[in-house]
Design an enzyme around this catalytic site. Structure first.
Site, PDB file in Angstrom:
ATOM      1  N   HIS A   1       2.575  -0.432   3.989  1.00 44.85           N
ATOM      2  CA  HIS A   1       1.679  -0.515   2.834  1.00 44.85           C
ATOM      3  C   HIS A   1       1.119  -1.931   2.703  1.00 44.85           C
ATOM      4  O   HIS A   1      -0.104  -2.122   2.571  1.00 44.85           O
ATOM      5  CB  HIS A   1       2.450  -0.121   1.569  1.00 44.85           C
ATOM      6  CG  HIS A   1       1.648  -0.167   0.319  1.00 44.85           C
ATOM      7  ND1 HIS A   1       1.053   0.940  -0.231  1.00 44.85           N
ATOM      8  CD2 HIS A   1       1.333  -1.198  -0.521  1.00 44.85           C
ATOM      9  CE1 HIS A   1       0.404   0.604  -1.332  1.00 44.85           C
ATOM     10  NE2 HIS A   1       0.561  -0.699  -1.537  1.00 44.85           N
ATOM     11  N   GLU A   2       2.002  -2.924   2.734  1.00 35.90           N
ATOM     12  CA  GLU A   2       1.545  -4.309   2.600  1.00 35.90           C
ATOM     13  C   GLU A   2       0.723  -4.737   3.816  1.00 35.90           C
ATOM     14  O   GLU A   2      -0.197  -5.553   3.690  1.00 35.90           O
ATOM     15  CB  GLU A   2       2.728  -5.250   2.386  1.00 35.90           C
ATOM     16  CG  GLU A   2       3.548  -4.964   1.127  1.00 35.90           C
ATOM     17  CD  GLU A   2       2.730  -4.884  -0.154  1.00 35.90           C
ATOM     18  OE1 GLU A   2       1.698  -5.575  -0.255  1.00 35.90           O
ATOM     19  OE2 GLU A   2       3.126  -4.107  -1.059  1.00 35.90           O
TER      20      GLU A   2
ATOM     21  N   HIS B   1      -2.850  -3.946   3.088  1.00 31.00           N
ATOM     22  CA  HIS B   1      -3.463  -4.990   2.253  1.00 31.00           C
ATOM     23  C   HIS B   1      -3.791  -6.225   3.083  1.00 31.00           C
ATOM     24  O   HIS B   1      -4.865  -6.816   2.962  1.00 31.00           O
ATOM     25  CB  HIS B   1      -2.496  -5.393   1.135  1.00 31.00           C
ATOM     26  CG  HIS B   1      -2.399  -4.412   0.008  1.00 31.00           C
ATOM     27  ND1 HIS B   1      -3.507  -3.959  -0.681  1.00 31.00           N
ATOM     28  CD2 HIS B   1      -1.325  -3.810  -0.574  1.00 31.00           C
ATOM     29  CE1 HIS B   1      -3.113  -3.113  -1.639  1.00 31.00           C
ATOM     30  NE2 HIS B   1      -1.805  -3.016  -1.578  1.00 31.00           N
TER      31      HIS B   1
ATOM     32  N   GLU C   1      -6.419  -0.832  -2.379  1.00 28.41           N
ATOM     33  CA  GLU C   1      -5.348   0.171  -2.283  1.00 28.41           C
ATOM     34  C   GLU C   1      -5.687   1.254  -1.276  1.00 28.41           C
ATOM     35  O   GLU C   1      -4.789   1.844  -0.663  1.00 28.41           O
ATOM     36  CB  GLU C   1      -5.067   0.781  -3.658  1.00 28.41           C
ATOM     37  CG  GLU C   1      -4.411  -0.170  -4.644  1.00 28.41           C
ATOM     38  CD  GLU C   1      -3.096  -0.739  -4.152  1.00 28.41           C
ATOM     39  OE1 GLU C   1      -2.387  -0.057  -3.382  1.00 28.41           O
ATOM     40  OE2 GLU C   1      -2.783  -1.894  -4.510  1.00 28.41           O
TER      41      GLU C   1
END
Length: 503
Positions: free
Chosen positions: A267-268, A271, A297
């Protein structure tokens, strides 16, 4: 005003002024990163002062009359390039927003946020919301003041939403969530008739040191540029950047749940890939910043779910996982791993939730924040509101504050209005991924072969390189020919989970 200066000279002065403001803001970001990773607890008070002082200086510089005059003059010039004009247009908007916030208010907010973060850490350790309650109450009152200072039409929460997702309103979100909830309930009802997936494969004991090494290996193989980034551990995973050449991420590790570290890391990564892909030549300028929080997101959720929870990801990474964890995963197959990491079941923790029930976590936070900012409930009511809505929406009992209303770092940062962008991001992610699949031949099989660069390059071209050139909906129309359409997510979800649950 212009003193007879030509446009090129004025624009150069504008760039220098905004880059100096950015220098200060990113110095603040370094202090914040250190605060959440390595700073000793005893340094909290002075760190809060340091951050507040620099935040106030950055605000004063950007909102100075000199910057206002410079922006106004450039706004009247007709010989700017298209990119220059967009930068000025966006800076004028930012200036109009920021000049509504007095410097003393900015400092007070910054100091309160610093105290709030450390109180949140202590409250989580003690598993006691009361430790966090009073300073959170101060923050909520400040956010109400901020909404009034910024101005809004309709609901006061709109002023806060607009900071993360320009143009977002409660009416818009109520409409989207109103359509999404019954669709999600329909598929969840269908899954409820099937035999439950076994996720014990990823719930064994996985030593922290091996998890860390696997996570670092994973990041490199999926495209994270360690020459311009690093990973550390934190109480709550986050991504922070100081420019596109220095983008840092954090993760956390649960030795009894491989998924906690693995998919929060992916997830990170999403980003970070976005931040690393922003145009470096636009440093400090609007076109060097991300489009919106929902687009940000969309990048994290696309990599985490559409890629990271796919059968193709499992086929590629299972052999690597088996090298790190032979005793735990030696007999696993891509299929058993795929099912285990996609189990659908109501859960307590948002960051560990499956793709379907995840949206209910977001909706609960959205409704709670909306009620807080409108003074329909008070801060002392948060645990009861939280626990009741988890019972109503997810059918589960919340056992304590740590697993309940203390689980997210966002409120301690003053980030009210952020949570809805998680759901919007998931919806955009499914839509973007569908169109990437149309443009990239055999995308799924490229992922299975570990070729992640083609997808990353597609995202760079379609999304990252544009910075703030487009709003979320404009960008979506540029890529897909239409605005946000929840049916892409629902079609993806139906196809995926009907297969996993053998419906």
């Amino acid at each position: 005003m212009s003193n007879g200066k030509d446009t090129a000279t004025l624009y150069k002065e504008y760039v220098q002024a905004l880059q100096e403001v950015a220098d200060i803001k990113y110095a603040v970001a370094v202090l914040q990163w250190d605060q959440e990773t390595y700073m000793p607890a005893g340094g909290a008070d002075k760190r809060g002062r340091q951050i507040a002082t620099l935040s106030e200086i950055a605000h004063d510089r950007f909102t100075s009359p000199a910057i206002g005059d410079l922006l106004a003059e450039l706004g009247r010039r007709h010989d700017l390039t298209g990119e220059q004009r967009k930068n000025i247009e966006l800076s004028l908007y930012d200036y109009s927003q920021q000049t509504r916030l007095p410097s003393a208010f900015v400092r007070q907010m910054s100091e309160t946020v610093s105290r709030s973060f450390h109180n949140w850490i202590e409250a989580r350790k003690a598993n006691d919301f009361h430790i966090f309650r009073d300073v959170l109450g101060e923050l909520v009152e400040l956010k109400k003041q901020e909404a009034e200072l910024l101005g809004y039409t309709g609901h006061p929460y709109n002023a806060l939403l607009n900071q993360y997702e320009r143009g977002a309103t409660t009416d818009l979100l109520d409409n989207i969530f109103g359509k999404l909830q019954p669709e999600l309930k329909a598929i969840l009802d269908q899954l409820g008739t099937a035999s439950q997936v076994d996720d014990s494969l990823v719930k064994q004991h996985f030593p922290a040191s091996e998890q860390w090494e696997f996570g670092m290996d994973l990041l490199g193989k999926m495209g994270y540029d360690f020459n311009h980034g690093r990973q550390d551990r934190a109480e709550h995973p986050f991504t922070i950047n100081f420019c596109s050449k220095d983008v840092r991420i954090t993760t956390r590790i649960d030795e009894h749940d491989l998924g906690n570290m693995t998919w929060s890391t992916i997830h990170e990564l999403g980003h970070a890939l976005y931040e690393q892909g922003l145009p470096d030549e636009q440093y400090g300028l609007p076109l060097g910043e991300y489009a919106s929080l929902s687009i940000h997101e969309s990048q994290s959720r696309l990599w985490e779910n559409n890629v990271g929870r796919s059968i193709y990801w499992c086929r590629h990474f299972l052999p690597l996982l088996q090298r790190y964890f032979p005793a735990q995963l030696g007999n696993a197959t891509p299929e058993t791993l795929y099912r285990a990491i996609n189990k659908v079941s109501p859960s307590l923790i948002r960051t560990e939730a499956d793709e379907l029930t995840y949206h209910f976590h977001v909706i609960i936070r959205y409704e709670l924040e909306k009620a807080l900012i409108n003074s329909d409930i008070s801060v002392k009511d948060i645990p009861a509101f939280w626990n009741e809505h988890y019972r109503l929406y997810l059918g589960i009992a919340v056992p304590d504050d740590r697993q309940g209303c203390l689980q997210d770092v966002h409120w301690s940062h003053g980030s009210f209005g952020y949570f809805p962008t998680y759901s919007l991001g998931s919806l955009y992610a499914a839509q973007f991924y569908a169109f990437a699949g149309k443009d990239i031949p055999n995308l799924d099989y490229q992922l299975e072969g570990g070729q992640f660069a083609t997808l990353k390059d597609w995202l760079r071209k379609k999304i990252h390189t544009h910075g703030r050139m487009y709003t979320s909906e404009e960008l979506c129309r540029e890529i897909c020919g239409e605005g946000l359409n929840i049916q892409y997510f629902m079609q993806y979800a139906y196809a995926k989970y009907r297969y996993i649950y053998s419906l």
